[in-house]
Design a protein around this motif. Structure first.
Motif, short mmCIF file in Angstrom:
data_model
loop_
_atom_site.label_atom_id
_atom_site.label_comp_id
_atom_site.label_asym_id
_atom_site.label_seq_id
_atom_site.Cartn_x
_atom_site.Cartn_y
_atom_site.Cartn_z
N PRO A 274 0.82 -1.22 0.00
CA PRO A 274 0.00 0.00 0.00
C PRO A 274 0.85 1.27 0.00
CG PRO A 274 -0.85 -1.54 1.61
CD PRO A 274 0.43 -2.12 1.11
N ASN A 275 1.97 1.24 0.73
CA ASN A 275 2.83 2.43 0.77
C ASN A 275 3.48 2.71 -0.57
OD1 ASN A 275 2.85 3.78 3.36
ND2 ASN A 275 3.47 1.80 4.18
N ILE A 276 3.93 1.65 -1.23
CA ILE A 276 4.56 1.84 -2.55
C ILE A 276 3.53 2.39 -3.53
CG2 ILE A 276 5.58 0.63 -4.51
CD1 ILE A 276 6.95 -1.23 -2.50
N CYS A 277 2.33 1.81 -3.52
CA CYS A 277 1.30 2.27 -4.46
C CYS A 277 0.86 3.70 -4.15
CB CYS A 277 0.09 1.35 -4.44
SG CYS A 277 0.47 -0.29 -5.06
N ARG A 278 0.82 4.03 -2.87
CA ARG A 278 0.41 5.38 -2.48
C ARG A 278 1.41 6.39 -3.02
NH1 ARG A 278 -0.12 4.41 2.81
NH2 ARG A 278 -2.28 3.80 2.69
N GLU A 279 2.68 5.99 -3.00
CA GLU A 279 3.74 6.86 -3.47
C GLU A 279 3.65 7.09 -4.98
OE1 GLU A 279 7.24 8.75 -1.94
OE2 GLU A 279 5.73 7.56 -0.94
N PHE A 280 3.39 6.02 -5.72
CA PHE A 280 3.53 6.11 -7.18
C PHE A 280 2.22 6.22 -7.93
CE2 PHE A 280 7.60 4.55 -5.95
CZ PHE A 280 8.43 5.27 -6.77
N ILE A 281 1.13 5.84 -7.32
CA ILE A 281 -0.13 5.85 -8.08
C ILE A 281 -1.06 6.92 -7.55
CG2 ILE A 281 -2.08 4.48 -8.86
CD1 ILE A 281 -0.13 2.04 -8.54
N SER A 282 -1.57 6.73 -6.34
CA SER A 282 -2.46 7.75 -5.78
C SER A 282 -2.68 7.45 -4.31
CB SER A 282 -3.79 7.74 -6.53
OG SER A 282 -4.72 8.56 -5.85
N ALA A 283 -2.92 8.50 -3.54
CA ALA A 283 -3.25 8.29 -2.13
C ALA A 283 -4.75 8.10 -1.98
CB ALA A 283 -2.80 9.49 -1.30
N ASP A 284 -5.51 8.49 -3.01
CA ASP A 284 -6.96 8.38 -2.98
C ASP A 284 -7.34 6.90 -2.97
OD1 ASP A 284 -9.65 8.49 -3.29
OD2 ASP A 284 -9.62 9.88 -4.98
N ASN A 285 -8.00 6.46 -1.90
CA ASN A 285 -8.30 5.04 -1.76
C ASN A 285 -9.19 4.50 -2.87
OD1 ASN A 285 -7.01 4.11 0.84
ND2 ASN A 285 -8.04 5.98 1.49
N LYS A 286 -9.86 5.41 -3.55
CA LYS A 286 -10.69 4.99 -4.68
C LYS A 286 -9.82 4.29 -5.74
CE LYS A 286 -13.80 7.14 -7.89
NZ LYS A 286 -13.79 8.37 -8.69
N THR A 287 -8.64 4.82 -5.97
CA THR A 287 -7.70 4.21 -6.92
C THR A 287 -6.71 3.30 -6.20
OG1 THR A 287 -7.78 6.36 -8.00
CG2 THR A 287 -6.18 4.79 -8.86
N LEU A 288 -6.32 3.72 -4.99
CA LEU A 288 -5.26 3.02 -4.27
C LEU A 288 -5.64 1.57 -3.95
CD1 LEU A 288 -2.56 2.96 -2.75
CD2 LEU A 288 -3.75 3.86 -0.77
N LEU A 289 -6.87 1.36 -3.53
CA LEU A 289 -7.25 0.02 -3.09
C LEU A 289 -7.14 -1.00 -4.23
CD1 LEU A 289 -8.26 -1.36 -0.40
CD2 LEU A 289 -10.45 -1.46 -1.54
N PRO A 290 -7.76 -0.73 -5.40
CA PRO A 290 -7.58 -1.70 -6.49
C PRO A 290 -6.12 -1.84 -6.90
CG PRO A 290 -9.08 0.09 -7.16
CD PRO A 290 -8.71 0.34 -5.75
N ALA A 291 -5.40 -0.71 -6.92
CA ALA A 291 -4.00 -0.77 -7.36
C ALA A 291 -3.17 -1.63 -6.42
CB ALA A 291 -3.41 0.64 -7.45
N SER A 292 -3.33 -1.43 -5.10
CA SER A 292 -2.46 -2.21 -4.22
C SER A 292 -2.90 -3.67 -4.18
CB SER A 292 -2.36 -1.60 -2.82
OG SER A 292 -3.59 -1.36 -2.25
N CYS A 293 -4.18 -3.92 -4.42
CA CYS A 293 -4.65 -5.31 -4.55
C CYS A 293 -3.88 -6.04 -5.66
CB CYS A 293 -6.11 -5.29 -4.98
SG CYS A 293 -7.22 -5.80 -3.74
N ILE A 294 -3.86 -5.42 -6.83
CA ILE A 294 -3.22 -6.09 -7.98
C ILE A 294 -1.71 -6.16 -7.75
CG2 ILE A 294 -2.98 -6.12 -10.48
CD1 ILE A 294 -5.44 -4.24 -10.54
N ALA A 295 -1.13 -5.06 -7.23
CA ALA A 295 0.31 -5.07 -6.97
C ALA A 295 0.66 -6.14 -5.94
CB ALA A 295 0.75 -3.69 -6.48
N GLY A 296 -0.19 -6.30 -4.92
CA GLY A 296 0.03 -7.33 -3.91
C GLY A 296 0.01 -8.72 -4.53
N ALA A 297 -0.91 -8.94 -5.46
CA ALA A 297 -1.00 -10.23 -6.14
C ALA A 297 0.26 -10.49 -6.97
CB ALA A 297 -2.24 -10.26 -7.03
N VAL A 298 0.71 -9.47 -7.72
CA VAL A 298 1.92 -9.63 -8.53
C VAL A 298 3.12 -9.96 -7.64
CG1 VAL A 298 3.55 -8.47 -10.09
CG2 VAL A 298 1.11 -8.02 -10.30
N PHE A 299 3.25 -9.19 -6.56
CA PHE A 299 4.37 -9.38 -5.64
C PHE A 299 4.36 -10.80 -5.08
CE2 PHE A 299 6.22 -9.04 -1.33
CZ PHE A 299 7.44 -8.48 -1.63
#
Lengths: 341, 263
Positions: A274-299
């Protein structure tokens, strides 16, 4: 307005890239490993399976019965832990919070250890006990936080730490009583976390609670923005802080509990991604939540691939997430603005 | 818009009243400044008004209707102090939060909401920083963003908690000028907490002085903000100066040190 649409397009692009990375890494995982297969062969097998014209073979067994469920579980657990980490960081207004801050991991660890001790390691009991005690420990955390009038976020976090260490002590107690030849190693390995021996059965067990929890978190993700401003501001912005926090904690706990129950304790993912995605994508949870979900899966897919390919014996994934996670975090933070903003 | 507080009382501990039988009222377009020393109960009063704290007795009324809080009232918006945000939301994302009251449980901000948020940022002169992260803003800019967030819901009454705190000299003047401008432009009413009587003199029609043990004084600023009351509520001797001879249409307070003892 133009700028905003540009920003939205940027988030969409990043999410598409992440989905692409997920598909690629998942496919990669299917042919990499101790038993190497040509990518073409894997594609052929999958195509054969789709059309229902496949014959039983060792290769099919490896791809379909061993690697495929394992990759699926990687995705479910990675996405689940990252999502509940994102949600917890928002509602506890702290970027260093991880999904097990309220004690779910140690509770689940205790449940699993107890089942290993008493039932001798039947998978159903271990999973059931782990999930059950994970939920119980968070419930205890709530009760403890309630003793001090309102269950404020700070009271919850403090109570969570106390309940965690209580269950940590219980785990040690069981270890002490456990047979050092068979049960103790089993407990120790379970606590390190592993995807080894994943079956479709396990995938099914994890998928339902994780999907239900994710659905709740996704539908409430914008409210996490308001909740992250603190109770008073959330209230004046029209959000009931206690009610919403309760629902989000319940959803996150079910997700984390289910993930830990099937794989053991896997740290770092829920805090770092979540911290990495917040840094590079958005802090807005509307975008952040899906982004960190997918990033978490990739990781998770990539780290598990490492876990089972780097050495002859498999490395427990809980160890690798920390070993890989730390330099990734350091690198990403250095590349970012560096001030945590 | 007409807000009144009727016999409002609040205390954290039963024997130590913070607010006692408080009465005041405010009409459309009026600015009320709430003054008092640290710990007198200014913030407590705002929390009772927003409903975050519940009155022990008494209540508030909006247009003659009893209200229990502003959680679901779009007519009243709250502006917090310019505290730094934990998460690096952009100004636009921050302002969008002001639309949450008019959303259903699962609803998220629409394109229209974002456009309105942009207009709101424009109204405080911050449209150029709409995509700047709030964590990279100065205190003054952040305060304007919080102001825009309150304005995006088109409220009739703003409640501001010490909008000048954490701001430097220039930004204090800037934020109060902005508030005065908006009050004139949109016929807004304001309740503003401040610990600086000079700010109250400059911008408010009404003043509410809160002292320890629940005593208070309410009235037109020109009536109640005088030398005796400042001594009574702030515990310092002051002189009220009229700056007219200097060509400035303003009055100001200075601390009176002639007796060698200001208390």
């Amino acid at each position: 307005m133009n700028l905003k649409s540009k920003e939205a397009a940027r988030s969409r692009l990043i999410i598409s890239i992440l989905i692409g990375a997920l598909l690629l890494s998942a496919f990669f995982s299917l042919f990499m490993g101790r038993y190497y297969m040509e990518p073409g062969k894997v594609a052929e097998l999958l195509a054969g399976l789709m059309s229902g014209k496949s014959q039983k073979s060792a290769e099919l067994n490896v791809v379909w019965d061993i690697r495929f469920p394992r990759v699926l579980l990687n995705i479910i657990v990675g996405a689940g832990l990252a999502a509940s980490g994102t949600a917890f960081q928002a509602i506890f207004q702290n970027r260093l919070v991880s999904p097990d801050i309220l004690g779910v991991s140690n509770g689940a660890g205790f449940g699993a250890a107890l089942a290993l001790l008493v039932t001798g390691g039947s998978a159903v009991w271990v999973t059931g006990f782990a999930f059950g005690f994970g939920l119980i420990s968070v419930f205890l955390t709530f009760l403890l936080a309630k003793t001090n009038r309102a269950a404020s976020p700070l009271a919850l976090v403090l109570s969570g730490i106390i309940v965690s260490s209580l269950f940590g002590a219980f785990i040690s107690l069981i270890k002490l009583a456990a047979d050092t030849e068979s049960v103790l190693p089993a407990i120790t390995y379970w606590l390190m976390g592993s995807f080894a021996g994943t079956t479709f059965e396990k995938v099914r067990i994890a998928a339902v609670p994780v999907a239900a929890g994710l659905a709740a978190l996704f539908s409430m993700r914008w409210k996490m923005n308001m909740l992250s401003m603190g109770d008073e501001e959330a209230y004046t912005l029209g959000i009931n802080p206690r009610l919403n926090r309760l629902v989000i904690i319940a959803a996150s706990t079910i997700i984390t509990g289910a993930c830990v129950a099937v794989t053991g304790v896997i740290g770092w993912v829920g805090m770092i991604l979540p911290n990495i995605c917040r840094e590079f994508i958005s802090a807005d949870n509307k975008t952040l939540l899906p982004a960190s979900c997918i990033a978490g899966a990739v990781f998770m897919v990539l780290v598990d691939l490492l876990a089972r390919t780097v050495t002859a014996a498999e490395i427990p994934i809980g160890i690798l997430t920390a070993i890989v996670g730390t330099p990734v975090f350091a690198f990403v933070y250095r590349k970012g603005s560096g001030d945590g903003s | 818009m007409n807000l009144s507080v009727i016999e409002g009382s609040f205390s954290y501990q039963p024997d130590k009243p913070i607010l006692k039988n408080l009465n005041f009222q405010l009409s459309e377009g009026q600015v009320l400044c709430v003054l008092g020393q640290n710990g007198a109960g200014k913030t407590t009063l705002l929390r009772c008004l927003t409903g975050f704290l519940k009155w022990n007795s008494g209540h508030a009324e909006l247009n003659g209707q009893r209200i229990d809080g502003i959680k679901s009232l779009t007519q009243i918006a709250y502006v917090p102090q310019a505290h730094p945000a934990v998460f690096p939301y952009t100004a636009l994302e921050m302002v969008c939060m002001g639309k949450a009251k008019s959303k259903s449980f699962f609803e998220m901000p629409s394109r229209l909401d974002r456009e309105q948020a942009m207009e709101s940022l424009e109204s405080v002169g911050m449209q150029g920083l709409a995509h700047r992260k709030c964590s990279q803003m100065s205190g003054g800019q952040l305060q304007l963003v919080y102001l825009a967030r309150a304005l995006v819901g088109s409220p009739e009454l703003l409640i501001l908690d010490e909008p000048e705190s954490h701001l430097d000299f220039r930004n204090q003047a800037l934020i109060f000028d902005k508030i005065t401008e908006l009050v004139g432009l949109k016929r807004l009413s304001c309740i503003i907490n401040t610990h600086n009587p000079e700010h109250a003199l400059r911008i408010s029609d009404l003043s509410l002085l809160i002292g320890y043990d629940g005593c208070y004084e309410f009235g037109k600023t020109s009536d109640v903000l005088n030398e005796e009351n400042i001594h009574r509520f702030f515990g310092v001797f002051v002189k009220l100066l009229d700056l007219k001879p200097l060509g400035v249409e303003q009055k100001t307070f200075v601390i009176d040190r002639r007796s060698g003892n200001i208390l």
